[in-house]
Write an enzyme that holds these catalytic residues in place. Structure first.
Site, short mmCIF file in Angstrom:
data_model
loop_
_atom_site.label_atom_id
_atom_site.label_comp_id
_atom_site.label_asym_id
_atom_site.label_seq_id
_atom_site.Cartn_x
_atom_site.Cartn_y
_atom_site.Cartn_z
N GLY A 19 7.56 5.01 7.88
CA GLY A 19 6.72 6.18 8.12
C GLY A 19 7.01 6.77 9.48
N SER A 20 5.99 7.36 10.08
CA SER A 20 6.19 8.07 11.34
C SER A 20 6.40 7.10 12.50
CB SER A 20 4.99 8.96 11.63
OG SER A 20 3.82 8.17 11.77
N THR A 21 7.12 7.54 13.50
CA THR A 21 7.35 6.73 14.70
C THR A 21 6.02 6.45 15.40
OG1 THR A 21 9.62 7.48 14.98
CG2 THR A 21 8.49 6.74 16.97
N LYS A 53 0.84 -1.20 0.00
CA LYS A 53 0.00 0.00 0.00
C LYS A 53 0.87 1.25 0.00
CE LYS A 53 -2.01 2.52 3.14
NZ LYS A 53 -1.85 3.82 2.46
N GLU A 105 10.72 15.53 15.01
CA GLU A 105 10.99 15.47 13.57
C GLU A 105 10.08 16.50 12.88
OE1 GLU A 105 9.73 11.88 11.29
OE2 GLU A 105 11.79 11.90 10.55
N GLU A 135 10.83 1.17 9.77
CA GLU A 135 11.83 2.20 9.46
C GLU A 135 11.15 3.52 9.72
OE1 GLU A 135 13.69 4.94 8.13
OE2 GLU A 135 13.39 4.26 6.07
N CYS A 191 13.84 10.83 6.02
CA CYS A 191 13.96 10.32 7.39
C CYS A 191 15.36 10.56 7.93
CB CYS A 191 13.59 8.84 7.44
SG CYS A 191 14.50 7.84 6.25
P1 NAI Z 1 2.27 8.17 8.48
O1 NAI Z 1 3.25 7.40 9.27
O2 NAI Z 1 0.90 8.38 9.04
O3 NAI Z 1 2.09 7.50 7.02
C1 NAI Z 1 3.00 6.63 6.40
C2 NAI Z 1 2.26 5.46 5.75
O4 NAI Z 1 1.54 4.76 6.75
C3 NAI Z 1 1.21 5.85 4.71
O5 NAI Z 1 1.20 4.85 3.68
C4 NAI Z 1 -0.09 5.78 5.47
O6 NAI Z 1 -1.20 5.51 4.65
C5 NAI Z 1 0.17 4.62 6.41
N1 NAI Z 1 -0.61 4.62 7.65
C6 NAI Z 1 -1.02 5.70 8.37
N2 NAI Z 1 -1.72 5.29 9.44
C7 NAI Z 1 -1.74 3.94 9.41
C8 NAI Z 1 -2.30 2.94 10.26
N3 NAI Z 1 -2.99 3.27 11.36
N4 NAI Z 1 -2.13 1.64 9.93
C9 NAI Z 1 -1.43 1.29 8.84
N5 NAI Z 1 -0.89 2.20 8.00
C10 NAI Z 1 -1.04 3.51 8.29
O7 NAI Z 1 2.92 9.59 8.14
P2 NAI Z 1 2.18 10.95 7.74
O8 NAI Z 1 0.98 11.15 8.59
O9 NAI Z 1 1.99 10.95 6.29
O10 NAI Z 1 3.30 12.02 8.10
C11 NAI Z 1 3.42 12.48 9.45
C12 NAI Z 1 4.86 12.57 9.86
O11 NAI Z 1 5.45 11.29 9.81
C13 NAI Z 1 5.76 13.42 8.99
O12 NAI Z 1 5.68 14.77 9.32
C14 NAI Z 1 7.10 12.84 9.30
O13 NAI Z 1 7.60 13.40 10.49
C15 NAI Z 1 6.82 11.38 9.53
N6 NAI Z 1 7.14 10.57 8.33
C16 NAI Z 1 8.33 9.92 8.31
C17 NAI Z 1 8.71 9.21 7.20
C18 NAI Z 1 10.02 8.50 7.15
O14 NAI Z 1 10.53 8.25 6.05
N7 NAI Z 1 10.59 8.14 8.27
C19 NAI Z 1 7.87 9.14 6.00
C20 NAI Z 1 6.59 9.82 6.15
C21 NAI Z 1 6.28 10.51 7.28
#
Ligand code: NAI
Ligand code: MG
Length: 504
Positions: free
Chosen positions: A254-256, A201, A408, A276, A310
């Site tokens: 994604g996010s922590t 996804k 972050e 990660e 990240c």
């Molecule tokens: P997020 O962690 O919510 O989203 C990343 C992925 O997880 C997306 O594909 C999303 O659809 C999915 N996701 C979200 N909630 C989920 C759940 N409950 N169960 C399963 N999958 C889920 O990140 P978001 O809200 O887009 O960004 C927020 C913050 O996260 C950013 O400001 C940044 O600080 C951090 N982030 C860090 C990343 C990294 O590469 N370490 C990448 C993206 C965001």
């Protein structure tokens, strides 16, 4: 940032190819076929360079996810992929890499339109890295195996005993929006090489290139059900996928915050989990470094991909004796190179942020930093435009307790601090819940290795930042993640060990 006002922030025209792709009916890729969703719900696709709505993707229902997982389950259980000779698997994975390469221009444009990153960057960085990950992991297909071992409590000849490496099964792979196609391939490649099947996804903000990838998956010759691609919201589609009882492993970037939730949700059926997550990576500049040169590199470490990385170098620690000169070097680089432009502008090196949500988050942090007493060395504002542009920003006069130092930000914002000696900077660099990356800038080898040993992070770079390679393991210490991607450890995360003991 006077230059910013002179630059047009009007997005450039899309190619006919991209326009045609955007006009496609929103569908899911399950069992090598494009299928309709069980319900009509969609998510809007936006171009962050213009904030215009440019298309729709499916917001997958629970029934859609069930269907995708069932396809992956069937494809795993009947051995159509794991039972295939490794050299054939290798060839098909490499074929996918070839097809990505052959379609690089279109994929780079779609990535730029969807994510906001400069097309030139997608073409020179994201796409070749996606291809590289596939090719590197394809090579592991036939090179992982078990061993014959001698037992400890039994005499030689009492048993014949060996181990085999088997794929963990059906994988749920959840990818973020900052490097959409590259991250998708970073996830796909080791799973495929190991013999797993998967449901991937992409992030709801940036699903276009992964959907285009699905066409190439069908063309490459993967058996049906090996790779299934579903789009939709994280809190519904992603959540349901992670909890699905027929999924054996979850791999998430994604996010922590969501990483912790996924770890909890995967517990019910004890799925394998690799995470990660976020970072707050320090850039440490020792007194012997050339401040102008390092200033340019430090600017690149935070401003590339608009800081949505990240491993972004988001905390700068420069020795007191050269601090001002390093900041000056960064300011010059920012003005010369990192002024935001629309993603399809050939001159763009930095585009907008991915969404209004991220724009609000990043500008909110800058404001919070100011209120807490930080000063803006340069930037700190956003050009007037419809798109989500934020100017490259350096905050100084910061304190270790401020949210801008601890959290972050995920935008083109770095907090800069002075230090006096190696103990002082080692302590400050480690004063964080994250531990993803760190860079050390010095020509003194002794200092380099002493400090590298003291930094608690998954990667330490010397005189470079954010350098990655398909063969080198990547992942986080502390709350930056669990497990490693890339390298041998990357494929091992998709394998489990079976021990066979035969009494003779
Ligand atoms: P997020 O962690 O919510 O989203 C990343 C992925 O997880 C997306 O594909 C999303 O659809 C999915 N996701 C979200 N909630 C989920 C759940 N409950 N169960 C399963 N999958 C889920 O990140 P978001 O809200 O887009 O960004 C927020 C913050 O996260 C950013 O400001 C940044 O600080 C951090 N982030 C860090 C990343 C990294 O590469 N370490 C990448 C993206 C965001
Ligand atoms: Mg979220």
């Amino acid at each position: 940032m006077n230059q910013a006002t002179a630059i047009s922030l009007e997005q450039h025209a899309y190619s006919a190819e991209a326009t045609a792709f955007l006009a496609r009916k929103p569908q899911l890729f399950i069992g090598n076929q494009w299928v309709d969703s069980s319900h009509g719900k969609t998510v809007v696709v936006e171009d962050p360079s213009s904030a215009r709505t440019i298309g729709q993707i499916v917001d997958a229902s629970a029934a859609d996810i069930d269907r995708a997982v069932a396809a992956a389950r069937e494809a795993f259980d009947d051995g159509r992929w794991s039972g295939m000779a490794p050299n054939k698997r290798e060839r098909i994975i490499n074929k996918l890499a070839d097809l990505i390469e052959a379609n690089a221009a279109e994929l780079a444009e779609l990535e730029a339109i969807d994510n906001g990153k400069p097309r030139s960057m997608a073409l020179a960085g994201d796409i070749p890295m996606a291809v590289g990950h596939l090719r590197y992991m394809a090579g592991w297909s036939g090179k992982v195996g078990g061993e014959v071992m001698s037992p400890y409590t039994m005499p030689a000849g009492a048993v014949f005993n060996y181990t085999v490496k088997e794929p963990v099964g059906v994988c749920a792979q959840i990818v973020p929006w900052n490097f959409p196609l590259m991250m998708a391939c970073q996830k796909l490649a080791p799973a495929l090489a190991a013999g797993c099947t998967l449901v991937l996804k992409p992030a709801e903000q940036t699903s276009l290139t992964t959907l285009r990838l699905a066409d190439l998956v069908a063309e490459a010759g993967f058996p049906a059900g090996v790779i299934n691609i579903v789009t939709g919201l994280g809190e519904t589609a992603g959540d349901y996928l992670v909890k699905h009882p027929d999924v054996d492993k979850v791999a998430f970037t994604g996010s922590t915050e969501i990483g912790k939730l996924i770890q909890r949700n995967a517990t019910e059926t004890l799925k394998h989990v690799t995470l990660e997550l976020g970072g707050k990576s320090p850039v440490i500049v020792m007194p012997d470094a050339d401040p102008a040169k390092v200033g340019r590199s430090a600017a690149g470490a935070i401003f590339v991909n608009s800081g949505q990385v990240c491993i972004a170098g988001s905390r700068l620690y420069a020795h007191r004796s050269i601090f001002d000169a390093v900041i000056e070097g960064m300011a010059e680089a920012a003005a010369a190179t990192w002024i935001p432009r629309p993603s399809l502008d050939p001159k763009a090196r930095m585009g907008p942020l991915v969404s209004r949500e991220q724009f609000d988050r990043v500008t909110g942090y800058i404001e919070a930093g100011r209120k807490a007493g930080a000063s803006v060395a340069f930037g700190g504002d956003a050009p007037t435009a419809d798109g989500h542009y934020v100017n490259p920003t350096v905050l100084v006069d910061v304190h270790p307790d401020m949210s801008v130092v601890r959290e972050e930000i995920f935008g083109p914002v770095v907090v800069a601090q002075r230090f006096d000696d190696i103990d002082d900077v080692a302590r400050s660099a480690n004063d964080t819940c994250f531990g993803l990356g760190a860079s050390i800038w010095t020509n003194d080898l002794n200092t380099m290795h002493k400090l590298a040993a003291r930094i608690k992070s998954g990667t330490v770079w010397g005189n470079c930042h954010a350098m990655l390679d398909s063969a080198l393991p990547f992942g986080g210490y502390k709350q930056s993640g669990i497990g490693r991607e890339l390298g041998r450890e990357g494929i091992e995360a998709y394998l489990q060990t079976k021990t066979v003991i035969v009494k003779l």
